[in-house]
Design a protein around this motif. Sequence first.
Motif, mmCIF file in Angstrom:
data_model
loop_
_atom_site.group_PDB
_atom_site.id
_atom_site.type_symbol
_atom_site.label_atom_id
_atom_site.label_comp_id
_atom_site.label_asym_id
_atom_site.label_seq_id
_atom_site.Cartn_x
_atom_site.Cartn_y
_atom_site.Cartn_z
ATOM 1 N N GLY A 1 0.837 -1.338 -0.142
ATOM 2 C CA GLY A 1 0.083 -0.130 -0.172
ATOM 3 C C GLY A 1 0.740 1.210 0.133
ATOM 4 O O GLY A 1 0.242 2.283 0.004
ATOM 5 N N TYR A 2 2.156 0.936 0.186
ATOM 6 C CA TYR A 2 3.103 2.430 0.103
ATOM 7 C C TYR A 2 4.060 2.285 -1.311
ATOM 8 O O TYR A 2 4.084 1.434 -1.994
ATOM 9 N N GLN A 3 4.120 3.674 -1.718
ATOM 10 C CA GLN A 3 4.793 3.927 -2.539
ATOM 11 C C GLN A 3 6.512 4.423 -2.146
ATOM 12 O O GLN A 3 6.439 5.445 -1.384
ATOM 13 N N PHE A 4 7.594 3.943 -2.553
ATOM 14 C CA PHE A 4 8.861 4.226 -1.842
ATOM 15 C C PHE A 4 9.710 4.929 -3.199
ATOM 16 O O PHE A 4 9.563 4.029 -4.262
ATOM 17 N N THR A 5 10.443 5.972 -3.232
ATOM 18 C CA THR A 5 11.149 6.488 -4.189
ATOM 19 C C THR A 5 12.289 6.968 -3.507
ATOM 20 O O THR A 5 12.292 7.406 -2.263
ATOM 21 N N LEU B 1 -13.767 7.063 4.468
ATOM 22 C CA LEU B 1 -12.677 7.148 3.608
ATOM 23 C C LEU B 1 -11.725 8.287 4.280
ATOM 24 O O LEU B 1 -10.429 8.024 3.900
ATOM 25 N N THR B 2 -12.354 9.139 4.972
ATOM 26 C CA THR B 2 -11.330 10.348 5.281
ATOM 27 C C THR B 2 -10.941 10.077 6.727
ATOM 28 O O THR B 2 -10.138 10.990 7.106
ATOM 29 N N GLY B 3 -11.259 9.114 7.384
ATOM 30 C CA GLY B 3 -11.062 9.059 8.856
ATOM 31 C C GLY B 3 -10.469 7.813 9.243
ATOM 32 O O GLY B 3 -10.025 6.921 8.445
ATOM 33 N N THR C 1 11.383 9.204 -0.307
ATOM 34 C CA THR C 1 10.028 9.749 0.077
ATOM 35 C C THR C 1 9.050 8.560 -0.149
ATOM 36 O O THR C 1 9.072 7.646 -0.855
ATOM 37 N N ILE C 2 8.311 8.655 0.837
ATOM 38 C CA ILE C 2 7.283 7.526 0.795
ATOM 39 C C ILE C 2 5.871 8.316 0.643
ATOM 40 O O ILE C 2 5.582 9.293 1.498
ATOM 41 N N SER C 3 5.258 7.548 -0.139
ATOM 42 C CA SER C 3 3.840 8.158 -0.321
ATOM 43 C C SER C 3 2.783 6.891 -0.317
ATOM 44 O O SER C 3 3.031 5.991 0.075
ATOM 45 N N ILE C 4 1.600 7.087 -0.490
ATOM 46 C CA ILE C 4 0.381 6.075 -0.746
ATOM 47 C C ILE C 4 0.553 5.521 -2.096
ATOM 48 O O ILE C 4 0.932 6.383 -3.238
ATOM 49 N N ALA C 5 0.505 4.082 -2.436
ATOM 50 C CA ALA C 5 0.751 3.551 -3.612
ATOM 51 C C ALA C 5 -0.474 4.155 -4.525
ATOM 52 O O ALA C 5 -1.538 4.433 -4.225
ATOM 53 N N LYS D 1 -6.071 5.293 -6.442
ATOM 54 C CA LYS D 1 -7.023 5.007 -7.459
ATOM 55 C C LYS D 1 -8.187 4.660 -6.937
ATOM 56 O O LYS D 1 -9.490 4.523 -7.041
ATOM 57 N N LYS D 2 -8.303 3.530 -5.830
ATOM 58 C CA LYS D 2 -9.151 2.896 -5.008
ATOM 59 C C LYS D 2 -9.901 3.788 -4.345
ATOM 60 O O LYS D 2 -11.058 3.687 -4.133
#
Length: 391
Positions: A242-246, A295-297, A257-261, A266-267
């Motif tokens: 579930g994470y994106q690493f660059t 979704l937001t909490g 840098t770590i973000s949401i995949a 998209k989901k």
Amino acid sequence: MNQNYSSQQLIKLCKPREWDDYGLSMEELIYQIDDNFSKVVNGSFLFDIKQVGDYYLTHELPQKLIIRKLNENIKRLYKDKQANRRVIIKQVRTLLAENGPMWILRTDIEKFYESINRERLLLKLRNDSMLSFHSQNLLDKLFQNSSLIGSTGLPRGLNISATLSELYMRNFDKWVRRSNGVYFYARFVDDIIIFSNSEKVINDLNRNINRNLEKGLNKKLVKTGVYRGDNIKVNKPLEYLGYQFTTETIKNKKTLTISIANKKIKKIKSRITLSLLDFIKNENFALLENRIKFLTGNFSVRKNSEGNDLKAGIYYNYSHITNFDIFDDLNLYLRKTLYSKYGSFGLKLSSKLNNSQRQILASYSFKHGYFKKVFCPFSVEEILDIKDCWR
């Protein structure tokens, strides 16, 4: 270890007030468990398993408790301990932040649960002779259930499938961990990541994965990638759990840098749209608001008989990210979708959703939910209703 299925054993596995959720008094639950226990002993017990979409479930609490006990028996006998997603991500983050030669293989397994050879697995359990007669008989009857006849592999939705899959992967796990040059290996269900300081080691492992997986299992080519740890580009990010690493290294200074995949982003966006489309049909604003809150909490799922909570949601699922701009993107998508007035979707939504309702929904924020750890105490029934239109 006591492997029997008496009320004394099964009540220990019942979650607090679970019998009340099912409309049962403790006395009624004990009576039903004892009735099932008699059938287990005389060999006449049958599971009531129903297929719901891609998942297999039992709605009978006494039967759920029998499956929990069977699962517990297997876990204790084989000393099985499943990986912890948050611990793995913390370790991956720490490793990626380090300098020095680093090569990474990320892959997962094609149709994992469905591809596990059920007969081979059950034969192993029989040959090991560790499960009691009644436990082995119950396991056989579980897979002989009419809803599972004709299906392959392990049924999704039953917690025992996760435990059995771990047993099935034991030899593969040993092969990777014993490979020279591997200094970190993690597998969460079918998602695999391997670290080495040698590109050759990683490429050799990549070539030989299918040979060392149990028969019937194969890596998923589209999810397989080899990465150099000091230079993981945005156009080919490392995505895991579930994470994106660059990463970028300039003058020996490394930035992680770590973000949401992307798939998870998209989901989330898809779920916003599906929630609004469902509202157009049913005009249930309370349900729509619950979906946006969800979704937001953040929320919790009761985890075990001790009452410990497993927390999930926008913060707890992505607590390690460093790229917070992604929340601005999600908030913008939510507001644009809410205020859309063009096309078939926009026109239909405008006719159903009034300005006051739009303002209420637009007040929810992914960024606020993340940083303030906004908690929404949804019941199990509410969560099922919330997720209903996302399946």
